[in-house]
Design an enzyme around this catalytic site. Structure first.
Site, PDB file in Angstrom:
ATOM      1  N   GLY A 188       0.820  -1.203   0.000  1.00  0.00           N
ATOM      2  CA  GLY A 188       0.000   0.000   0.000  1.00  0.00           C
ATOM      3  C   GLY A 188       0.858   1.259   0.000  1.00  0.00           C
ATOM      4  N   ALA A 189       0.206   2.402  -0.048  1.00  0.00           N
ATOM      5  CA  ALA A 189       0.912   3.678   0.003  1.00  0.00           C
ATOM      6  C   ALA A 189       1.677   3.791   1.310  1.00  0.00           C
ATOM      7  CB  ALA A 189      -0.087   4.825  -0.132  1.00  0.00           C
ATOM      8  N   GLY A 199       6.486   1.041   2.831  1.00  0.00           N
ATOM      9  CA  GLY A 199       7.890   0.669   2.905  1.00  0.00           C
ATOM     10  C   GLY A 199       8.335  -0.198   1.742  1.00  0.00           C
ATOM     11  N   LYS A 200       7.480  -0.354   0.736  1.00  0.00           N
ATOM     12  CA  LYS A 200       7.791  -1.234  -0.393  1.00  0.00           C
ATOM     13  C   LYS A 200       8.992  -0.741  -1.201  1.00  0.00           C
ATOM     14  CE  LYS A 200       4.136   0.834  -3.155  1.00  0.00           C
ATOM     15  NZ  LYS A 200       3.834   1.820  -2.115  1.00  0.00           N
ATOM     16  N   SER A 201       9.086   0.554  -1.453  1.00  0.00           N
ATOM     17  CA  SER A 201      10.222   1.073  -2.219  1.00  0.00           C
ATOM     18  C   SER A 201      11.520   0.923  -1.436  1.00  0.00           C
ATOM     19  CB  SER A 201      10.002   2.548  -2.588  1.00  0.00           C
ATOM     20  OG  SER A 201       8.956   2.662  -3.530  1.00  0.00           O
ATOM     21  N   HIS A 257      13.020  10.076  -2.357  1.00  0.00           N
ATOM     22  CA  HIS A 257      13.475   8.783  -2.890  1.00  0.00           C
ATOM     23  C   HIS A 257      14.921   8.892  -3.397  1.00  0.00           C
ATOM     24  CE1 HIS A 257       9.911   5.929  -3.320  1.00  0.00           C
ATOM     25  NE2 HIS A 257       9.431   6.967  -2.666  1.00  0.00           N
ATOM     26  N   GLU A 308      14.739   7.777 -16.570  1.00  0.00           N
ATOM     27  CA  GLU A 308      13.348   8.213 -16.437  1.00  0.00           C
ATOM     28  C   GLU A 308      12.538   7.628 -17.581  1.00  0.00           C
ATOM     29  OE1 GLU A 308      12.912  12.398 -15.744  1.00  0.00           O
ATOM     30  OE2 GLU A 308      14.474  12.373 -14.199  1.00  0.00           O
ATOM     31  N   ALA A 318      12.669   5.150 -13.205  1.00  0.00           N
ATOM     32  CA  ALA A 318      11.720   6.042 -12.534  1.00  0.00           C
ATOM     33  C   ALA A 318      10.540   6.326 -13.455  1.00  0.00           C
ATOM     34  CB  ALA A 318      12.417   7.349 -12.162  1.00  0.00           C
TER      35      ALA A 318
END
Length: 179
Positions: free
Chosen positions: A17-18, A21-23, A57, A69, A41
Site C-alpha cells: 500500500g501507500a 515501505g515497499k520502495s 526517494h 526516467e 523512474a
C-alpha cells in the site's frame, strides 16, 4: 554488500500500500544484490508534493545507482540494462496511470512491460501499489484505475519468480524465496 546477484530471482515483484515501505524494501534488495544498480523512474513531477516525494526517494539512494526516467516507455528503459546491473522499476502504478492519461492501449502496454521485464538482461525488482484493499472509489476514473491496477498486479505476480507484500515495512513472501 555483495556484488553477486546470482541468488536474486530474475523477476521480483514487490507490492504494498501507500507508504508501506515497499520502495525502501526494494532498494535494500537491489543494494544487497549488486554494486551496479539501475533505477527506472516512472514518476512525473507535476506538483510540489510529487517533487518532494521524488527528492526523498533520490536522497535515500546511495552511490552506484544509474537513473533512467521512463514514465511511459518501460521496454526501452529495460533494454538499457547491462548484465551486471540489478534493475529497480519504481513503480508500475505510476507507469499505469501515465498510460491511462495518455489513452494508451493498456493490454498492449501491459504485454510489452511483462515481456521486457521477463526478458531483461539483468534481474528486475518491480514495485507496485496494492489499491484493492480500501473503499470503493466514488468516481469512474478512480474505479477504472483500481480495476486496471488489480489486473496488472495479477499479471505481474503470475510472471514473477518472487512476490513480496510489504506492510509497515515488513515483507511477507507470497511466492518464491527471499535471497
Amino acid at each position: 554488500m555483495s556484488n553477486d546477484f546470482r541468488h536474486l530471482p530474475r523477476f521480483t515483484f514487490v507490492l504494498g500500500g501507500a507508504a508501506s515501505g515497499k520502495s525502501r524494501f526494494a532498494e535494500t534488495l537491489a543494494q544487497d544484490a549488486s554494486a551496479h544498480r539501475m533505477y527506472i523512474a516512472t514518476a512525473q513531477a507535476f506538483d510540489d508534493e510529487m517533487k518532494t516525494k521524488i527528492h526523498r526517494h533520490q536522497a535515500r539512494r546511495t552511490q552506484g545507482w544509474r537513473t533512467v526516467e521512463a514514465p511511459l516507455d518501460a521496454s526501452t528503459a529495460l533494454a538499457q540494462a547491462k548484465s551486471e546491473d540489478v534493475v529497480l522499476f519504481d513503480c508500475a502504478s505510476l507507469w499505469l496511470s501515465n498510460h491511462m492519461f495518455a489513452d494508451s492501449d493498456l493490454e498492449t502496454e501491459t504485454f510489452g512491460l511483462i515481456h521486457a521485464v521477463t526478458t531483461c538482461n539483468a534481474p528486475v525488482i518491480l514495485v507496485s501499489n496494492e489499491v484493492g484493499q480500501g473503499v470503493v472509489p466514488d468516481n469512474a476514473l478512480a474505479r477504472a484505475f483500481r480495476q486496471a491496477q488489480g489486473e496488472l498486479n495479477q499479471k505481474l505476480a503470475a510472471a514473477s519468480d518472487l512476490a513480496v507484500f510489504v506492510t509497515a515495512g515488513l515483507p511477507q513472501v507470497l511466492k518464491g524465496t527471499l535471497p
